[in-house]
Design a protein around this motif. Structure first.
Motif, PDB file in Angstrom:
ATOM      1  N   LEU A 166       1.096  -1.091  -0.257  1.00  0.00           N
ATOM      2  CA  LEU A 166      -0.113   0.608   0.014  1.00  0.00           C
ATOM      3  C   LEU A 166       0.822   1.312   0.227  1.00  0.00           C
ATOM      4  O   LEU A 166       2.010   1.508   0.907  1.00  0.00           O
ATOM      5  CB  LEU A 166      -0.911  -0.171   1.429  1.00  0.00           C
ATOM      6  N   VAL A 167       0.361   2.495  -1.640  1.00  0.00           N
ATOM      7  CA  VAL A 167       1.532   3.472  -1.431  1.00  0.00           C
ATOM      8  C   VAL A 167       0.731   4.693  -0.355  1.00  0.00           C
ATOM      9  O   VAL A 167      -0.775   4.669  -1.195  1.00  0.00           O
ATOM     10  CB  VAL A 167       1.964   3.314  -3.483  1.00  0.00           C
ATOM     11  N   TYR A 168       1.032   5.658   0.302  1.00  0.00           N
ATOM     12  CA  TYR A 168       0.686   6.299   0.633  1.00  0.00           C
ATOM     13  C   TYR A 168       1.355   7.850   1.027  1.00  0.00           C
ATOM     14  O   TYR A 168       2.932   7.713   0.352  1.00  0.00           O
ATOM     15  CB  TYR A 168      -0.207   6.397   2.797  1.00  0.00           C
ATOM     16  N   GLY A 169       1.194   9.072   0.525  1.00  0.00           N
ATOM     17  CA  GLY A 169       2.087  10.680  -0.060  1.00  0.00           C
ATOM     18  C   GLY A 169       1.099  11.184  -0.343  1.00  0.00           C
ATOM     19  O   GLY A 169       0.061  11.114  -0.062  1.00  0.00           O
ATOM     20  N   PRO A 170       1.427  12.553  -0.328  1.00  0.00           N
ATOM     21  CA  PRO A 170       0.433  13.073  -0.188  1.00  0.00           C
ATOM     22  C   PRO A 170       0.046  13.615  -1.734  1.00  0.00           C
ATOM     23  O   PRO A 170       0.273  12.883  -3.256  1.00  0.00           O
ATOM     24  CB  PRO A 170       1.895  14.874  -0.560  1.00  0.00           C
ATOM     25  N   ASN A 175      -8.567   4.816   0.271  1.00  0.00           N
ATOM     26  CA  ASN A 175      -9.130   4.284   1.719  1.00  0.00           C
ATOM     27  C   ASN A 175      -8.634   5.515   2.697  1.00  0.00           C
ATOM     28  O   ASN A 175      -8.747   5.555   3.770  1.00  0.00           O
ATOM     29  CB  ASN A 175      -9.083   2.972   1.768  1.00  0.00           C
ATOM     30  N   PHE A 176      -6.915   5.152   2.111  1.00  0.00           N
ATOM     31  CA  PHE A 176      -6.003   6.170   3.111  1.00  0.00           C
ATOM     32  C   PHE A 176      -6.486   7.413   3.371  1.00  0.00           C
ATOM     33  O   PHE A 176      -6.601   7.988   4.509  1.00  0.00           O
ATOM     34  CB  PHE A 176      -4.689   5.814   2.405  1.00  0.00           C
ATOM     35  N   LEU A 177      -6.874   8.193   2.332  1.00  0.00           N
ATOM     36  CA  LEU A 177      -7.513   9.629   1.998  1.00  0.00           C
ATOM     37  C   LEU A 177      -9.007   9.408   3.895  1.00  0.00           C
ATOM     38  O   LEU A 177      -9.082  10.890   4.087  1.00  0.00           O
ATOM     39  CB  LEU A 177      -8.167  10.131   0.629  1.00  0.00           C
ATOM     40  N   GLY A 178      -9.811   8.105   2.914  1.00  0.00           N
ATOM     41  CA  GLY A 178     -10.986   8.122   3.889  1.00  0.00           C
ATOM     42  C   GLY A 178     -10.441   8.160   5.709  1.00  0.00           C
ATOM     43  O   GLY A 178     -11.081   8.664   6.229  1.00  0.00           O
ATOM     44  N   MET A 179      -9.190   7.823   6.161  1.00  0.00           N
ATOM     45  CA  MET A 179      -8.662   6.961   6.454  1.00  0.00           C
ATOM     46  C   MET A 179      -8.746   8.869   7.463  1.00  0.00           C
ATOM     47  O   MET A 179      -8.782   9.094   9.253  1.00  0.00           O
ATOM     48  CB  MET A 179      -7.417   6.395   7.078  1.00  0.00           C
ATOM     49  N   MET A 180      -8.161   9.415   6.627  1.00  0.00           N
ATOM     50  CA  MET A 180      -7.374  10.898   7.531  1.00  0.00           C
ATOM     51  C   MET A 180      -8.435  11.664   7.710  1.00  0.00           C
ATOM     52  O   MET A 180      -8.118  12.056   8.881  1.00  0.00           O
ATOM     53  CB  MET A 180      -6.160  11.383   5.889  1.00  0.00           C
ATOM     54  N   ASN A 181      -9.359  11.830   7.357  1.00  0.00           N
ATOM     55  CA  ASN A 181     -10.532  12.370   7.044  1.00  0.00           C
ATOM     56  C   ASN A 181     -11.167  12.027   8.618  1.00  0.00           C
ATOM     57  O   ASN A 181     -11.633  13.045   9.352  1.00  0.00           O
ATOM     58  CB  ASN A 181     -12.107  12.149   5.690  1.00  0.00           C
ATOM     59  N   LEU A 275      -8.223  -4.252   6.852  1.00  0.00           N
ATOM     60  CA  LEU A 275      -7.708  -3.482   8.050  1.00  0.00           C
ATOM     61  C   LEU A 275      -7.900  -4.313   9.616  1.00  0.00           C
ATOM     62  O   LEU A 275      -6.707  -3.878  10.518  1.00  0.00           O
ATOM     63  CB  LEU A 275      -9.650  -2.880   8.629  1.00  0.00           C
ATOM     64  N   CYS A 276      -8.502  -5.766   8.891  1.00  0.00           N
ATOM     65  CA  CYS A 276      -7.995  -7.073  10.236  1.00  0.00           C
ATOM     66  C   CYS A 276      -7.207  -8.136   9.836  1.00  0.00           C
ATOM     67  O   CYS A 276      -6.579  -7.721  10.993  1.00  0.00           O
ATOM     68  CB  CYS A 276      -9.001  -7.576  10.754  1.00  0.00           C
ATOM     69  N   GLU A 277      -6.554  -8.208   9.031  1.00  0.00           N
ATOM     70  CA  GLU A 277      -5.410  -9.001   8.515  1.00  0.00           C
ATOM     71  C   GLU A 277      -4.273  -8.848   8.794  1.00  0.00           C
ATOM     72  O   GLU A 277      -4.330  -7.187   8.120  1.00  0.00           O
ATOM     73  CB  GLU A 277      -5.709  -9.723   7.865  1.00  0.00           C
TER      74      GLU A 277
END
Length: 315
Positions: A166-170, A175-181, A275-277
């Motif tokens: 999973l790649v994240y960054g600016p 889903n990563f954006l949703g998590m930050m929201n 999320l869980c595994e």
């Protein structure tokens, strides 16, 4: 100075690759960025019928980051067929024409989904593991890899395959954006009791590896896994991301089995599984063979991502 053809240069990862290549002094051709007064052709789509000959003259390296990407809620009737058109047929058409015109290296941005979806405790994926893709996206990436490896055996063109987690960054979305929201709004989340382990990779770390592989002699015809080299649980990720955002992490200690059972009832089984595994990778080969280390630590990469997120919200 190399001449690099970069596909997917308008995407989340592609934009960052382009910036890094330019800073590194490379001459870059971007077929999906139309530019005035260019004597190069413009490619608006990628499939088995795309003709790349007008773009490849003089190119020494192709970085292929364009793809039909994985989506959680697929809507087409035959997803595998659609993924194959772009990710397999389109990739192999580009690679075949590149080899015919004397391109020396082809870097393919694949996916950890080629290895599989989950790992057990203490057994991370390695690049030597037998591939076990489970969904249409992962299967299409694996089929593309097989075709590229066959081409490398038959021609003088090197192939480098990179499988990110999973790649994240600016600019990250999904889903990563949703998590930050959710974290930024301060809503309680039932994710405070997860003891899984996940490998992630910050955008800067992934791009650093890709640029290194443009001309590193040891990268030829290799498969590399890439991560931040620090595995954390979903709960830890939420806590550390909240800290980066300057917010408290309001996490409720709901057991994993309860989350997964509830998610299955409302049709969100895939989301709960992610999320869980656990999904861990061993990047020992990447580090030793290329003498490479992720240049940005996980917490620093989270802070960079959070800063960009907050700045975008203020605009």
């Amino acid at each position: 100075m190399s001449i690099v053809l970069l596909t997917g240069s308008t995407g989340f990862v592609g934009q960052a690759i382009l910036r890094a290549l330019v800073l590194n002094g490379e001459s870059v051709i971007c077929p999906d960025r139309k530019r005035p007064r260019s004597d190069r052709e413009f490619v608006s789509g990628i499939d088995g019928d795309t003709d790349w000959f007008g773009l490849l003259a003089g190119v020494s390296c192709v970085i292929h980051s364009a793809a039909r990407v994985h989506v959680v809620n697929e809507t087409v009737a035959d997803p595998l067929s659609e993924f194959r058109k772009v990710n397999v047929e389109g990739t192999l058409k580009l690679a075949t024409q590149a080899a015919a015109l004397g391109v020396k290296r082809f870097i393919f941005l694949s996916s950890i989904k080629v290895n599989g979806e989950t790992t057990s405790a203490g057994s991370p994926f390695t690049s030597a593991d037998a591939p076990a893709p489970l969904d249409a996206y992962g299967i299409s990436k694996w089929e593309a890899e097989q075709g590229l490896n066959a081409l490398a055996r038959e021609t003088d063109m090197d192939v480098v395959i990179i499988r990110p987690v999973l790649v994240y960054g600016p600019g990250v979305k999904a889903n990563f954006l949703g998590m930050m929201n959710w974290l930024n709004k301060g809503f309680p989340l039932p994710l405070g009791a997860l003891d899984n382990r996940r490998s992630l990779v910050g955008l800067d770390n992934l791009v650093d590896l890709i640029v290194l592989c443009v001309d590193h002699p040891a990268a030829a015809n290799q498969v590399f896994l890439v991560s931040d080299d620090e595995d954390i649980s979903t709960t830890e990720l939420l806590e550390r991301m909240a800290h980066a955002l300057g917010k408290p992490a309001r996490l409720l200690p709901v057991p994993s089995w309860v989350l997964q059972a509830g998610a299955s009832l409302v049709g969100k089984r895939e989301v709960a599984r992610r999320l869980c595994e656990s999904l861990q990778v061993d990047i020992g080969k990447t580090k030793s063979l290329l003498d490479w280390r992720p240049p940005v630590a996980l917490d620093a990469a989270l802070r960079i991502t959070a800063k960009d997120f907050l700045e975008r919200r203020r605009k």
